[in-house]
Structures are given as C-alpha cells and as structure tokens.
Design a protein around this motif. Structure first.
Motif, PDB file in Angstrom:
ATOM      1  N   MET A   1       4.900   2.054 -11.767  1.00 54.05           N
ATOM      2  CA  MET A   1       5.226   1.242 -10.605  1.00 54.05           C
ATOM      3  C   MET A   1       3.971  -0.064 -10.155  1.00 54.05           C
ATOM      4  O   MET A   1       4.299  -0.852  -9.643  1.00 54.05           O
TER       5      MET A   1
ATOM      6  N   VAL B   1       9.626  -1.724  -2.452  1.00 54.22           N
ATOM      7  CA  VAL B   1      10.277  -0.444  -3.195  1.00 54.22           C
ATOM      8  C   VAL B   1      11.289   0.256  -2.370  1.00 54.22           C
ATOM      9  O   VAL B   1      12.605   0.358  -2.946  1.00 54.22           O
TER      10      VAL B   1
ATOM     11  N   TYR C   1       5.648   6.964  -3.513  1.00 50.36           N
ATOM     12  CA  TYR C   1       6.753   6.054  -4.144  1.00 50.36           C
ATOM     13  C   TYR C   1       8.061   6.993  -4.223  1.00 50.36           C
ATOM     14  O   TYR C   1       9.205   6.351  -3.900  1.00 50.36           O
TER      15      TYR C   1
END
Length: 431
Positions: A214, A253, A406
C-alpha cells in the motif's frame, strides 16, 4: 573500483593477519576447517523476544559466507576464485530459512559466518545486536553505486553493507485490456473499471492488510511512516502514522474500496495469478512477478506506479540487497576483502542478477541490464524514485498495526478514526 585480482602483497598481508588471529584461538576454531509474500520482496520480520531459531553449524573453512538458496548458488564460482587468489578455503553456506535470525544467533555465540548476504532493512536490528561492523567503503568507490542503494546501506551515518541490487514495486498493465499507459492513479482506476476485467486492480492486502504494497498510495496521499533529517536519515521520534497525511491516505483507501478497486480478497497468494489469468487489468507487484507474467503469455507493459492526480508522486518502498561483515567472524580481514574486492566486481553483480533478476546497485552493470531488458530499466526507475525502506528496529511495531488498519478501512471502518487509533497503538509500543 577494486582491481579484478588481489595483489600478492595484499594477499600476503591478509594471510598474515589471519594467522595472527588464529594464534589467539584454538586449533579447532582456525583449522581448515523474514516477511510475507515472495522471498526477498517484503520487509524482514524482527524476531519476537524469546523466539528461538536453530542456527546451522558453521562450515569448516577459513572464510564462510552465508546466503539464501539462489544467492549461494550464484556465489560458488566467486568464492572459489577468491580462495584460489588468496590461498585459503572459502565455503558458501546455504541458509534456507530465517537467515537474519540464524545469523544474529550464531554471531552472538561466536560460531557464525564471516560474511552474510541479506536485505538492508536488517541493518537496524543487526547493529542493535552488535552483529555487523561498519564497512570501510572508500569515497571513490561509493561513486560506483547508485544513490538509493548507498542510502539503503547507510545507518546512523555509517555504511554497513556493500549493495548489489535494489527492488521495488511497479505497475503491470494487461495491454489487451488497457492499451494506453495511465498518467495518474485516477487513470488506473478509471481504465481498470472500464476494462471489463473481474478486478480493475490486483494490489495485495488480504485480511491482515499489507503496508508494503500500500506504500505507493499512502505516500501519494501525503502519508509517511517516520520523518527524516536533511540527510535522509529516518527519525524514530517523528511518527507519521496518525498524522493528517496518513488520514488523507486512509480516506483514499476507503474510496477505492467503495469503488471495488481495493479488496481484502486480493492476497499475496493470488494477486499475480489473477493477473496472469486475465482477471485483473492491473497488478502492483515487484520483479519477483515478472517470470510468472512472462511465462503466462499475458500481454503486458510495465511502468512506475503513478500518483493520484493533484497529489504527491507515488513512492513505493525501495529495498536493497547487500553483503555484510560479521562482527565476530573468525577471519575479518579476509571477510572485508571478499566484500570490497570479490563482491564489488561487475562479474559478481552479473552472476547475482542471473540468479535472481533485480536492478544492480552498481551503475556500470545497471546500464548494461537496462539496455538489455526494458523491465529492469523500469524497476530501476521506480526504485530510484522510491522511498528507502526504513531499517529502524522500530519498524517492527509498525507493519502489523498499519496493515490491519488498511484491511479494516477496506472492509468499511471509519478511515480517520482507524488511522488515529493505529497511530496511538504504534506510538504506545515505541515508548
């Protein structure tokens, strides 16, 4: 650049030094006698307190080198030639699992190798354990290596390793599904969604998340892990997780997850195969994916991961592979000579590339590789523009909480609250 052979006077001096060292030891001692995903692609894991690892027995040779399977095989000829030039026996010993842990354990016990080969993000842990010595790499020879590679092996102002390769993430694109290269990550999203592929993007996360993969999006949105000094050294006390940039990144995200672009069902086990099966328009991965992509026959193009429109450039982590001199090796003079002379030869760099293709850290060899292989040129470009993977021991407190953050955001958790809480968790563990 070191000469291709060791001069007789230097070889004689080294043998004398080794003999002098042996006079203070027993005859037996001197007689002839970590991460997820693909190996070498992700940050090393620092062993938990009390965790044990069985170190292999040191090979019976004057100079012992420890490496993983692929690198060990590539170094056999190099070691043999160095031994012949210096009148000593050299053994390259394969350590297939937990190389960093085994090395630190064996070095502490005084029965480890003289040289070890591994990732640069080991350095903080190895220095903390007193396992490696700084390397006397002359300024004139430093110019032979790329800036990012030297940055990776420099810790607290000292060079600890001889770099030989770099690695990072880039963007694979199925050219049948998306003919044109995207200029921004917004273009990746738009064209991926319009491609008709089952998955617009394969960027591995899984149920535990994946902070390494990420990182390009995190940095483009303004996130950072640790602040840096004017010279690029990371500052452990300046934690960026929980800061405004990290919250903006988490919000991006969340948006991508809502669009179906980021999914926890995309993992390290299936991301590459989904792309090679034509079920992903794009893939974010490293050079370890190239062989599978080529073998599959998938038409592809490679480019650096682009940043979000109007935001900062995407900066994936750049990792460096290097040679290190063990602090308690039996023959430290020969160990340093092996690293500075034998390892720093272009032919050694080429042999390691053939064993496991990664852009070379040596400028001369990198130019050759880039001219011969466009993919290597792209990965080298992406690595140069990346952010060096922190070698701080404190990173052990970051990977798991940030990855889980995440995954939680992708699965619908509030991005601001999740990242703020994660920052508090990491900060508490660093105190």
């Amino acid at each position: 650049m070191p000469s291709s052979t060791t001069s007789p006077s230097r070889a004689t001096l080294l043998r004398s030094l080794a003999l002098t060292t042996c006079l203070g030891l027993t005859l037996a001692a001197c007689g002839g006698g970590e991460g997820t995903g693909a190996p070498g692609t992700t940050p090393s894991r620092v062993p938990a307190s009390g965790e044990s690892a069985a170190a292999p027995e040191r090979a019976d040779a004057d100079l012992v080198v420890w490496a993983d399977d692929k690198r060990a095989a590539a170094l056999e000829d190099v070691a043999q030639r160095f031994g012949e030039e210096n009148g000593i026996t050299v053994a390259v010993q394969t350590v297939s699992q937990d190389l960093q842990t085994n090395f630190v354990t064996a070095n502490t016990a005084g029965n480890g190798p003289d040289v070890v080969i591994g990732a640069h993000d080991w350095i903080g842990n190895m220095v903390q354990n007193g396992a490696v010595d700084p390397l006397a790499l002359p300024e004139a020879e430093r110019a032979q290596f790329t800036d990012i590679a030297l940055q990776g092996v420099t810790y607290e102002g000292k060079v600890y390793g001889l770099p030989y390769a770099v690695e990072t993430l880039a963007l694979f694109r199925n050219t049948d599904l998306v003919p044109e290269q995207p200029a921004t990550f917004d273009d990746v999203v738009a064209t991926g969604l319009a491609s008709g592929a089952e998955n617009p993007l394969c960027l591995q996360q899984g149920q535990e998340g994946d902070a390494y993969h990420m990182q390009p999006l995190y940095t483009s949105a303004g996130g950072y892990l640790f602040g840096t000094t004017d010279t690029g050294e990371y500052v452990p006390g300046d934690l960026g997780v929980g800061a405004p940039g990290s919250i903006t990144a988490a919000q991006k995200v969340a948006e991508l997850a809502q669009q179906g672009v980021l999914k926890t069902s995309i993992t390290g086990d299936n991301s590459i195969s989904l792309f090679t099966e034509g079920r992903c328009a794009y893939l974010v991965s490293g050079p370890w994916a190239t062989a599978d992509v080529k073998t599959s026959g998938t038409p592809y193009a490679l480019s650096p991961v682009p940043g979000f429109a109007g935001m900062a450039p995407a900066q994936p982590f750049t990792g460096v592979q290097a040679f290190y001199v063990a602090s308690k090796g039996e023959n430290k003079a020969f160990a340093e000579s092996f690293v500075l002379d034998a390892a720093a030869r272009p032919e050694t760099m080429r042999a390691l590339y053939e064993a496991e293709p990664r852009p070379s850290a040596m400028r001369e060899v990198l130019a050759e590789q880039s001219a011969a292989d466009p993919d290597t040129a792209v990965f080298a470009e992406a690595a140069a523009g990346g952010r060096i993977l922190p070698a701080l021991p404190q990173m052990a407190a970051v990977w798991e909480p940030l990855g889980k953050a995440y995954a939680a955001v992708i699965n619908g958790a509030d991005p601001a609250q999740t990242m703020t809480t994660t920052g508090e968790t990491v900060r508490a563990s660093l105190q």
